[in-house]
Motif scaffolding. Structure first.
Motif, PDB file in Angstrom:
ATOM      1  N   ASN A   1      46.095 -34.693 -11.249  1.00 10.75           N
ATOM      2  CA  ASN A   1      46.051 -35.402 -12.526  1.00 10.75           C
ATOM      3  C   ASN A   1      44.645 -35.363 -13.128  1.00 10.75           C
ATOM      4  O   ASN A   1      44.498 -35.228 -14.347  1.00 10.75           O
ATOM      5  CB  ASN A   1      46.529 -36.845 -12.364  1.00 10.75           C
ATOM      6  CG  ASN A   1      48.012 -36.929 -12.093  1.00 10.75           C
ATOM      7  OD1 ASN A   1      48.754 -35.989 -12.371  1.00 10.75           O
ATOM      8  ND2 ASN A   1      48.451 -38.038 -11.544  1.00 10.75           N
ATOM      9  N   GLN A   2      43.636 -35.475 -12.292  1.00  9.29           N
ATOM     10  CA  GLN A   2      42.248 -35.400 -12.764  1.00  9.29           C
ATOM     11  C   GLN A   2      41.970 -34.024 -13.380  1.00  9.29           C
ATOM     12  O   GLN A   2      41.392 -33.914 -14.447  1.00  9.29           O
ATOM     13  CB  GLN A   2      41.279 -35.678 -11.598  1.00  9.29           C
ATOM     14  CG  GLN A   2      39.828 -35.657 -11.977  1.00  9.29           C
ATOM     15  CD  GLN A   2      39.447 -36.801 -12.904  1.00  9.29           C
ATOM     16  OE1 GLN A   2      40.002 -37.886 -12.841  1.00  9.29           O
ATOM     17  NE2 GLN A   2      38.513 -36.551 -13.797  1.00  9.29           N
ATOM     18  N   LYS A   3      42.424 -32.980 -12.692  1.00 10.46           N
ATOM     19  CA  LYS A   3      42.240 -31.611 -13.180  1.00 10.46           C
ATOM     20  C   LYS A   3      42.984 -31.399 -14.507  1.00 10.46           C
ATOM     21  O   LYS A   3      42.437 -30.813 -15.443  1.00 10.46           O
ATOM     22  CB  LYS A   3      42.736 -30.622 -12.120  1.00 10.46           C
ATOM     23  CG  LYS A   3      42.361 -29.204 -12.353  1.00 10.46           C
ATOM     24  CD  LYS A   3      40.965 -28.942 -11.855  1.00 10.46           C
ATOM     25  CE  LYS A   3      40.749 -27.458 -11.703  1.00 10.46           C
ATOM     26  NZ  LYS A   3      39.362 -27.153 -11.480  1.00 10.46           N
ATOM     27  N   TYR A   4      44.224 -31.893 -14.579  1.00 12.96           N
ATOM     28  CA  TYR A   4      44.991 -31.780 -15.815  1.00 12.96           C
ATOM     29  C   TYR A   4      44.285 -32.500 -16.965  1.00 12.96           C
ATOM     30  O   TYR A   4      44.248 -32.005 -18.086  1.00 12.96           O
ATOM     31  CB  TYR A   4      46.397 -32.369 -15.634  1.00 12.96           C
ATOM     32  CG  TYR A   4      47.366 -31.526 -14.835  1.00 12.96           C
ATOM     33  CD1 TYR A   4      47.124 -30.182 -14.557  1.00 12.96           C
ATOM     34  CD2 TYR A   4      48.543 -32.075 -14.361  1.00 12.96           C
ATOM     35  CE1 TYR A   4      48.029 -29.425 -13.832  1.00 12.96           C
ATOM     36  CE2 TYR A   4      49.463 -31.326 -13.645  1.00 12.96           C
ATOM     37  CZ  TYR A   4      49.199 -29.997 -13.380  1.00 12.96           C
ATOM     38  OH  TYR A   4      50.108 -29.260 -12.670  1.00 12.96           O
ATOM     39  N   MET A   5      43.724 -33.691 -16.674  1.00 12.76           N
ATOM     40  CA  MET A   5      43.034 -34.445 -17.710  1.00 12.76           C
ATOM     41  C   MET A   5      41.773 -33.701 -18.171  1.00 12.76           C
ATOM     42  O   MET A   5      41.526 -33.578 -19.371  1.00 12.76           O
ATOM     43  CB  MET A   5      42.652 -35.841 -17.205  1.00 12.76           C
ATOM     44  CG  MET A   5      42.021 -36.717 -18.282  1.00 12.76           C
ATOM     45  SD  MET A   5      41.553 -38.348 -17.670  1.00 12.76           S
ATOM     46  CE  MET A   5      40.170 -37.924 -16.622  1.00 12.76           C
ATOM     47  N   GLU A   6      40.995 -33.190 -17.216  1.00 10.31           N
ATOM     48  CA  GLU A   6      39.768 -32.456 -17.560  1.00 10.31           C
ATOM     49  C   GLU A   6      40.062 -31.245 -18.437  1.00 10.31           C
ATOM     50  O   GLU A   6      39.277 -30.898 -19.313  1.00 10.31           O
ATOM     51  CB  GLU A   6      39.044 -32.009 -16.291  1.00 10.31           C
ATOM     52  CG  GLU A   6      38.405 -33.151 -15.524  1.00 10.31           C
ATOM     53  CD  GLU A   6      37.950 -32.752 -14.128  1.00 10.31           C
ATOM     54  OE1 GLU A   6      38.079 -31.550 -13.749  1.00 10.31           O
ATOM     55  OE2 GLU A   6      37.480 -33.644 -13.399  1.00 10.31           O
ATOM     56  N   ASN A   7      41.206 -30.614 -18.200  1.00  6.96           N
ATOM     57  CA  ASN A   7      41.594 -29.437 -18.975  1.00  6.96           C
ATOM     58  C   ASN A   7      42.447 -29.779 -20.192  1.00  6.96           C
ATOM     59  O   ASN A   7      43.007 -28.886 -20.831  1.00  6.96           O
ATOM     60  CB  ASN A   7      42.328 -28.437 -18.074  1.00  6.96           C
ATOM     61  CG  ASN A   7      41.400 -27.819 -17.057  1.00  6.96           C
ATOM     62  OD1 ASN A   7      40.284 -27.431 -17.383  1.00  6.96           O
ATOM     63  ND2 ASN A   7      41.838 -27.750 -15.809  1.00  6.96           N
ATOM     64  N   LYS A   8      42.573 -31.081 -20.481  1.00  5.07           N
ATOM     65  CA  LYS A   8      43.320 -31.582 -21.636  1.00  5.07           C
ATOM     66  C   LYS A   8      44.780 -31.105 -21.659  1.00  5.07           C
ATOM     67  O   LYS A   8      45.355 -30.858 -22.717  1.00  5.07           O
ATOM     68  CB  LYS A   8      42.608 -31.224 -22.935  1.00  5.07           C
ATOM     69  CG  LYS A   8      41.204 -31.820 -23.030  1.00  5.07           C
ATOM     70  CD  LYS A   8      40.587 -31.608 -24.376  1.00  5.07           C
ATOM     71  CE  LYS A   8      39.180 -32.097 -24.509  1.00  5.07           C
ATOM     72  NZ  LYS A   8      38.749 -33.272 -23.834  1.00  5.07           N
ATOM     73  N   LEU A   9      45.358 -31.003 -20.475  1.00  5.94           N
ATOM     74  CA  LEU A   9      46.756 -30.599 -20.353  1.00  5.94           C
ATOM     75  C   LEU A   9      47.695 -31.794 -20.282  1.00  5.94           C
ATOM     76  O   LEU A   9      48.846 -31.713 -20.714  1.00  5.94           O
ATOM     77  CB  LEU A   9      46.948 -29.730 -19.111  1.00  5.94           C
ATOM     78  CG  LEU A   9      46.186 -28.405 -19.103  1.00  5.94           C
ATOM     79  CD1 LEU A   9      46.298 -27.738 -17.747  1.00  5.94           C
ATOM     80  CD2 LEU A   9      46.718 -27.500 -20.200  1.00  5.94           C
TER      81      LEU A   9
ATOM     82  N   TYR B   1      47.678 -23.690  -7.817  1.00  5.93           N
ATOM     83  CA  TYR B   1      47.206 -22.720  -8.794  1.00  5.93           C
ATOM     84  C   TYR B   1      45.876 -23.153  -9.376  1.00  5.93           C
ATOM     85  O   TYR B   1      45.747 -24.290  -9.844  1.00  5.93           O
ATOM     86  CB  TYR B   1      48.256 -22.558  -9.905  1.00  5.93           C
ATOM     87  CG  TYR B   1      47.834 -21.652 -11.023  1.00  5.93           C
ATOM     88  CD1 TYR B   1      47.822 -20.272 -10.856  1.00  5.93           C
ATOM     89  CD2 TYR B   1      47.415 -22.166 -12.234  1.00  5.93           C
ATOM     90  CE1 TYR B   1      47.423 -19.433 -11.881  1.00  5.93           C
ATOM     91  CE2 TYR B   1      47.017 -21.341 -13.267  1.00  5.93           C
ATOM     92  CZ  TYR B   1      47.015 -19.978 -13.081  1.00  5.93           C
ATOM     93  OH  TYR B   1      46.613 -19.152 -14.093  1.00  5.93           O
ATOM     94  N   ASN B   2      44.904 -22.276  -9.333  1.00  7.23           N
ATOM     95  CA  ASN B   2      43.623 -22.462 -10.014  1.00  7.23           C
ATOM     96  C   ASN B   2      42.993 -23.830  -9.732  1.00  7.23           C
ATOM     97  O   ASN B   2      42.569 -24.516 -10.649  1.00  7.23           O
ATOM     98  CB  ASN B   2      43.832 -22.259 -11.523  1.00  7.23           C
ATOM     99  CG  ASN B   2      42.540 -21.886 -12.217  1.00  7.23           C
ATOM    100  OD1 ASN B   2      41.587 -21.467 -11.575  1.00  7.23           O
ATOM    101  ND2 ASN B   2      42.514 -22.053 -13.528  1.00  7.23           N
ATOM    102  N   GLY B   3      42.975 -24.224  -8.453  1.00  7.87           N
ATOM    103  CA  GLY B   3      42.367 -25.486  -8.072  1.00  7.87           C
ATOM    104  C   GLY B   3      43.245 -26.700  -8.273  1.00  7.87           C
ATOM    105  O   GLY B   3      42.819 -27.828  -8.057  1.00  7.87           O
ATOM    106  N   VAL B   4      44.488 -26.495  -8.699  1.00  4.31           N
ATOM    107  CA  VAL B   4      45.425 -27.605  -8.889  1.00  4.31           C
ATOM    108  C   VAL B   4      46.281 -27.710  -7.635  1.00  4.31           C
ATOM    109  O   VAL B   4      46.973 -26.761  -7.266  1.00  4.31           O
ATOM    110  CB  VAL B   4      46.301 -27.388 -10.149  1.00  4.31           C
ATOM    111  CG1 VAL B   4      47.322 -28.492 -10.285  1.00  4.31           C
ATOM    112  CG2 VAL B   4      45.428 -27.300 -11.388  1.00  4.31           C
TER     113      VAL B   4
END
Length: 176
Positions: free
Chosen positions: A22-30, A158-161
């Motif tokens: 969720n942190q990664k998704y937020m950082e990438n504005k997904l 995928y890609n650090g997720v």
């Protein structure tokens, strides 16, 4: 039994992986997905340490996570399974009711299941969850087996997720 292996900490690793995702998704504005804490009412607090020593659940929790994925409302619960068979007793009636109401409001509900025995993450659609739930309510099996699941919903890293559930949401949307 070591403390980290106790029933109270079961699923802790899964939750941490989802939070990192969720942190990664937020950082990438997904996506913007929040963990929903279960409300508790403290009954006893240690006066010296100010720690809660006794509490009870104030109300039933709904789901573990809620938020939005690029404008689409999303809610889901995370479950860990140590065998090939997932017992439906791990899901409560009020959670099913909340997910149903969420779907009726145009949102997407699902379960993220970590099959620790296989080291596999799986996205279970609301539609498939309801198929298993109704089967149990009509006197059928009170669980479902891993081999009953649609293999296309197995999730990848995928890609650090860590738990790339956006791919499950995408497939779910395509099949609605």
């Amino acid at each position: 039994m070591p403390a980290w292996n106790s029933r109270g900490l079961r699923g802790q690793t899964l939750e941490e992986l989802i939070n990192l995702t969720n942190q990664k998704y937020m950082e990438n504005k997904l996506a913007l997905i929040q963990k929903i804490p279960t409300p508790i009412k403290p009954m006893r607090i240690d006066s010296q340490t100010r720690q809660i020593t006794l509490a009870f659940f104030e109300q039933r929790s709904t789901v573990d996570y809620i938020g939005a994925v690029q404008g689409i409302p999303v809610c889901f619960d995370a479950k860990e399974c140590t065998q090939d068979t997932f017992p439906l007793q791990n899901i409560h009636e009020h959670q099913i009711g909340f997910m149903q109401q969420f779907e009726e409001q145009g949102g997407i509900s699902f379960l993220l299941i970590y099959y620790s025995c296989k080291d596999i993450f799986y996205y279970l659609t609301y539609k498939d969850l309801m198929k298993f739930w109704k089967r149990a309510k009509n006197g059928g099996r009170k669980s479902f087996c891993y081999n009953e699941l649609d293999a296309r919903y197995q999730l990848s890293t995928y890609n650090g997720v860590c738990v790339h559930y956006l791919e499950g949401i995408q497939r779910d949307l395509e099949e609605r």
